[in-house]
Design a protein around this motif. Structure first.
Motif, PDB file in Angstrom:
ATOM      1  N   ALA A   6       0.803  -1.268   0.086  1.00 46.95           N
ATOM      2  CA  ALA A   6       0.046  -0.106   0.172  1.00 46.95           C
ATOM      3  C   ALA A   6       0.858   1.237  -0.077  1.00 46.95           C
ATOM      4  O   ALA A   6       1.696   1.433   0.780  1.00 46.95           O
ATOM      5  CB  ALA A   6      -0.962   0.205   0.957  1.00 46.95           C
ATOM      6  N   SER A   7       0.336   2.156  -0.837  1.00 52.44           N
ATOM      7  CA  SER A   7       1.159   3.427  -0.798  1.00 52.44           C
ATOM      8  C   SER A   7       0.104   4.624  -1.572  1.00 52.44           C
ATOM      9  O   SER A   7      -0.632   4.114  -2.430  1.00 52.44           O
ATOM     10  CB  SER A   7       2.489   3.508  -1.715  1.00 52.44           C
ATOM     11  OG  SER A   7       2.365   3.046  -2.936  1.00 52.44           O
ATOM     12  N   GLY A   8       0.481   5.859  -1.313  1.00 55.62           N
ATOM     13  CA  GLY A   8      -0.196   6.814  -2.236  1.00 55.62           C
ATOM     14  C   GLY A   8      -1.344   7.282  -1.587  1.00 55.62           C
ATOM     15  O   GLY A   8      -1.935   6.849  -0.377  1.00 55.62           O
ATOM     16  N   ASN A  12      -5.530   8.588  -2.454  1.00 58.63           N
ATOM     17  CA  ASN A  12      -6.410   8.590  -3.551  1.00 58.63           C
ATOM     18  C   ASN A  12      -6.887   9.982  -4.041  1.00 58.63           C
ATOM     19  O   ASN A  12      -7.192  11.010  -3.205  1.00 58.63           O
ATOM     20  CB  ASN A  12      -7.791   8.019  -2.921  1.00 58.63           C
ATOM     21  CG  ASN A  12      -8.920   7.910  -4.055  1.00 58.63           C
ATOM     22  OD1 ASN A  12      -9.747   8.614  -4.193  1.00 58.63           O
ATOM     23  ND2 ASN A  12      -8.802   6.582  -4.670  1.00 58.63           N
ATOM     24  N   PRO A  13      -6.716  10.060  -5.337  1.00 59.65           N
ATOM     25  CA  PRO A  13      -6.914  11.647  -5.847  1.00 59.65           C
ATOM     26  C   PRO A  13      -8.266  12.279  -5.567  1.00 59.65           C
ATOM     27  O   PRO A  13      -8.847  13.391  -5.773  1.00 59.65           O
ATOM     28  CB  PRO A  13      -6.554  11.445  -7.255  1.00 59.65           C
ATOM     29  CG  PRO A  13      -6.587  10.176  -7.523  1.00 59.65           C
ATOM     30  CD  PRO A  13      -6.563   9.226  -6.466  1.00 59.65           C
ATOM     31  N   THR A  14      -9.194  11.172  -5.512  1.00 63.14           N
ATOM     32  CA  THR A  14     -10.794  11.622  -5.571  1.00 63.14           C
ATOM     33  C   THR A  14     -11.173  11.959  -4.017  1.00 63.14           C
ATOM     34  O   THR A  14     -12.105  13.051  -3.631  1.00 63.14           O
ATOM     35  CB  THR A  14     -11.918  10.713  -5.816  1.00 63.14           C
ATOM     36  OG1 THR A  14     -11.269  10.279  -7.243  1.00 63.14           O
ATOM     37  CG2 THR A  14     -13.181  11.019  -5.941  1.00 63.14           C
ATOM     38  N   THR A  15     -10.752  11.055  -3.009  1.00 61.23           N
ATOM     39  CA  THR A  15     -11.330  11.237  -1.660  1.00 61.23           C
ATOM     40  C   THR A  15     -10.215  12.007  -0.781  1.00 61.23           C
ATOM     41  O   THR A  15     -10.704  12.480   0.398  1.00 61.23           O
ATOM     42  CB  THR A  15     -11.685   9.945  -0.848  1.00 61.23           C
ATOM     43  OG1 THR A  15     -10.646   9.054  -0.988  1.00 61.23           O
ATOM     44  CG2 THR A  15     -12.777   9.429  -1.749  1.00 61.23           C
ATOM     45  N   GLY A  16      -8.993  11.927  -1.035  1.00 64.04           N
ATOM     46  CA  GLY A  16      -7.924  12.512  -0.495  1.00 64.04           C
ATOM     47  C   GLY A  16      -7.503  11.675   0.865  1.00 64.04           C
ATOM     48  O   GLY A  16      -6.652  12.085   1.594  1.00 64.04           O
ATOM     49  N   VAL A  17      -7.909  10.549   0.741  1.00 60.90           N
ATOM     50  CA  VAL A  17      -7.482   9.618   1.827  1.00 60.90           C
ATOM     51  C   VAL A  17      -6.312   8.935   1.555  1.00 60.90           C
ATOM     52  O   VAL A  17      -5.990   8.140   0.318  1.00 60.90           O
ATOM     53  CB  VAL A  17      -8.727   8.529   1.958  1.00 60.90           C
ATOM     54  CG1 VAL A  17      -8.480   7.371   2.918  1.00 60.90           C
ATOM     55  CG2 VAL A  17     -10.044   9.218   2.626  1.00 60.90           C
ATOM     56  N   ASP A  18      -5.376   8.484   2.340  1.00 61.06           N
ATOM     57  CA  ASP A  18      -4.291   7.887   2.448  1.00 61.06           C
ATOM     58  C   ASP A  18      -4.640   6.322   2.314  1.00 61.06           C
ATOM     59  O   ASP A  18      -5.317   5.701   2.821  1.00 61.06           O
ATOM     60  CB  ASP A  18      -3.189   8.137   3.643  1.00 61.06           C
ATOM     61  CG  ASP A  18      -1.978   7.567   3.562  1.00 61.06           C
ATOM     62  OD1 ASP A  18      -1.970   6.151   3.878  1.00 61.06           O
ATOM     63  OD2 ASP A  18      -0.911   7.911   2.841  1.00 61.06           O
ATOM     64  N   THR A  19      -3.908   5.464   1.366  1.00 60.32           N
ATOM     65  CA  THR A  19      -4.285   4.206   1.142  1.00 60.32           C
ATOM     66  C   THR A  19      -3.854   3.500   2.445  1.00 60.32           C
ATOM     67  O   THR A  19      -4.658   2.528   2.650  1.00 60.32           O
ATOM     68  CB  THR A  19      -3.392   3.822   0.010  1.00 60.32           C
ATOM     69  OG1 THR A  19      -4.013   4.262  -1.060  1.00 60.32           O
ATOM     70  CG2 THR A  19      -3.757   2.262  -0.181  1.00 60.32           C
ATOM     71  N   ARG A  20      -2.841   3.525   3.072  1.00 59.29           N
ATOM     72  CA  ARG A  20      -2.282   2.912   4.261  1.00 59.29           C
ATOM     73  C   ARG A  20      -3.405   3.096   5.340  1.00 59.29           C
ATOM     74  O   ARG A  20      -3.884   2.126   6.028  1.00 59.29           O
ATOM     75  CB  ARG A  20      -1.036   3.313   4.538  1.00 59.29           C
ATOM     76  CG  ARG A  20       0.052   2.733   3.799  1.00 59.29           C
ATOM     77  CD  ARG A  20       1.580   3.047   4.210  1.00 59.29           C
ATOM     78  NE  ARG A  20       1.644   2.039   5.498  1.00 59.29           N
ATOM     79  CZ  ARG A  20       2.124   0.952   5.700  1.00 59.29           C
ATOM     80  NH1 ARG A  20       1.880   0.151   4.710  1.00 59.29           N
ATOM     81  NH2 ARG A  20       2.078   0.386   6.892  1.00 59.29           N
ATOM     82  N   GLU A  21      -4.035   4.189   5.450  1.00 61.09           N
ATOM     83  CA  GLU A  21      -4.863   4.527   6.551  1.00 61.09           C
ATOM     84  C   GLU A  21      -6.131   4.041   6.386  1.00 61.09           C
ATOM     85  O   GLU A  21      -6.783   3.531   7.217  1.00 61.09           O
ATOM     86  CB  GLU A  21      -4.967   6.160   6.650  1.00 61.09           C
ATOM     87  CG  GLU A  21      -3.724   6.884   7.274  1.00 61.09           C
ATOM     88  CD  GLU A  21      -3.948   8.655   7.280  1.00 61.09           C
ATOM     89  OE1 GLU A  21      -5.046   8.968   7.019  1.00 61.09           O
ATOM     90  OE2 GLU A  21      -2.912   9.328   7.797  1.00 61.09           O
ATOM     91  N   SER A  22      -6.533   4.105   4.955  1.00 56.08           N
ATOM     92  CA  SER A  22      -7.854   3.489   4.587  1.00 56.08           C
ATOM     93  C   SER A  22      -7.909   1.973   5.033  1.00 56.08           C
ATOM     94  O   SER A  22      -8.946   1.231   5.369  1.00 56.08           O
ATOM     95  CB  SER A  22      -8.254   3.758   3.185  1.00 56.08           C
ATOM     96  OG  SER A  22      -7.414   3.005   2.318  1.00 56.08           O
ATOM     97  N   LEU A  23      -6.639   1.273   4.861  1.00 56.94           N
ATOM     98  CA  LEU A  23      -6.342  -0.063   5.259  1.00 56.94           C
ATOM     99  C   LEU A  23      -6.283  -0.342   6.644  1.00 56.94           C
ATOM    100  O   LEU A  23      -5.999  -1.526   7.115  1.00 56.94           O
ATOM    101  CB  LEU A  23      -5.397  -0.764   4.449  1.00 56.94           C
ATOM    102  CG  LEU A  23      -5.616  -0.965   2.835  1.00 56.94           C
ATOM    103  CD1 LEU A  23      -4.484  -1.228   1.971  1.00 56.94           C
ATOM    104  CD2 LEU A  23      -6.490  -2.009   2.680  1.00 56.94           C
ATOM    105  N   MET A  24      -6.128   0.691   7.393  1.00 56.11           N
ATOM    106  CA  MET A  24      -5.731   0.633   8.824  1.00 56.11           C
ATOM    107  C   MET A  24      -4.520  -0.121   8.974  1.00 56.11           C
ATOM    108  O   MET A  24      -4.305  -1.030   9.874  1.00 56.11           O
ATOM    109  CB  MET A  24      -6.897   0.034   9.541  1.00 56.11           C
ATOM    110  CG  MET A  24      -7.988   0.844   9.888  1.00 56.11           C
ATOM    111  SD  MET A  24      -9.327   0.498  10.828  1.00 56.11           S
ATOM    112  CE  MET A  24      -9.911  -1.107   9.881  1.00 56.11           C
TER     113      MET A  24
END
Length: 211
Positions: free
Chosen positions: A191-193, A195-207
């Motif tokens: 996981a990295s980066g 999201n350009p639409t929601t502004g959510v960090d990928t790693r954070e979204s995966l906890m």
């Protein structure tokens, strides 16, 4: 007179025609009753078969009427088991379609909106979901090996039993997605980066640990 013809005179005393033939009549009567019951059972079975055939005929007739409408309702989606391998379905609103158990090998869904759509049990090896919207999308039991979810939004998607081997997830948003612990650990390794639409960090979204 009749008894004397059937047995010695010494045994005719007290002879009664009814008693003489009673032992023979009982088996005949029992056999007749069994035949009547068998005929009634056969008739009942035939009636059940006729009733079942009528129901099947009615269902088939209904299917002939409904299938054309169903095909229109999922135009571009195909529905159950429909093959869409290698098709370009990019940048489309596909929310009214269904891809349950469909063949989606290397199908291009990039930029398309698949919110709430069922891809349950689909074969989507190498499918392209770059920048796609997959909010509350049903991906259960879907084979997603080598699929590309770069910058995709998967908020609330159902992926518990999906195959996620070698997927690409840079910049994807997995907020509120329930994952098995082993699947979460595997995704967190790559996981990295953001999201350009929601502004959510990928790693954070995966906890992911340490995010």
């Amino acid at each position: 007179m009749a008894c004397s013809l059937l047995m010695p005179v010494s045994q005719t005393k007290g002879c009664n025609v009814h008693n003489a033939f009673q032992s023979q009549r009982r088996p005949v009567r029992a056999q007749a009753q069994r035949c009547v019951r068998a005929e009634q059972g056969a008739e009942d079975r035939q009636q059940a078969v006729r009733s079942t055939m009528k129901q099947l005929t009615a269902l088939l007739a209904a299917g002939v009427v409904l299938l054309p409408n169903a095909a229109i309702a999922v135009s571009g989606g195909g529905g159950l088991g429909t093959p869409h391998n290698y098709e370009d379905l990019s940048n489309k609103d596909l929310r009214k379609n269904a891809y349950t158990k469909a063949e989606l090998r290397q199908t291009n869904f990039s930029g398309s909106d698949l919110s709430g759509v069922s891809l349950f049990g689909a074969l989507a090896k190498g499918a392209n979901f770059k920048g796609a919207t997959l909010r509350a999308t049903d991906l259960e039991s879907c084979d997603l090996e080598d699929a590309d979810f770069t910058n995709a939004v998967l908020e609330g998607a159902q992926v518990t039993r999906a195959g996620l081997k070698n997927v690409k997830i840079t910049g994807s948003d997995w907020t509120d997605v329930a994952l098995r612990k082993d699947a979460q650990a595997a995704l967190c390794k790559i996981a990295s980066g953001t999201n350009p639409t929601t502004g959510v960090d990928t790693r954070e979204s995966l906890m992911c640990p340490g995010s």
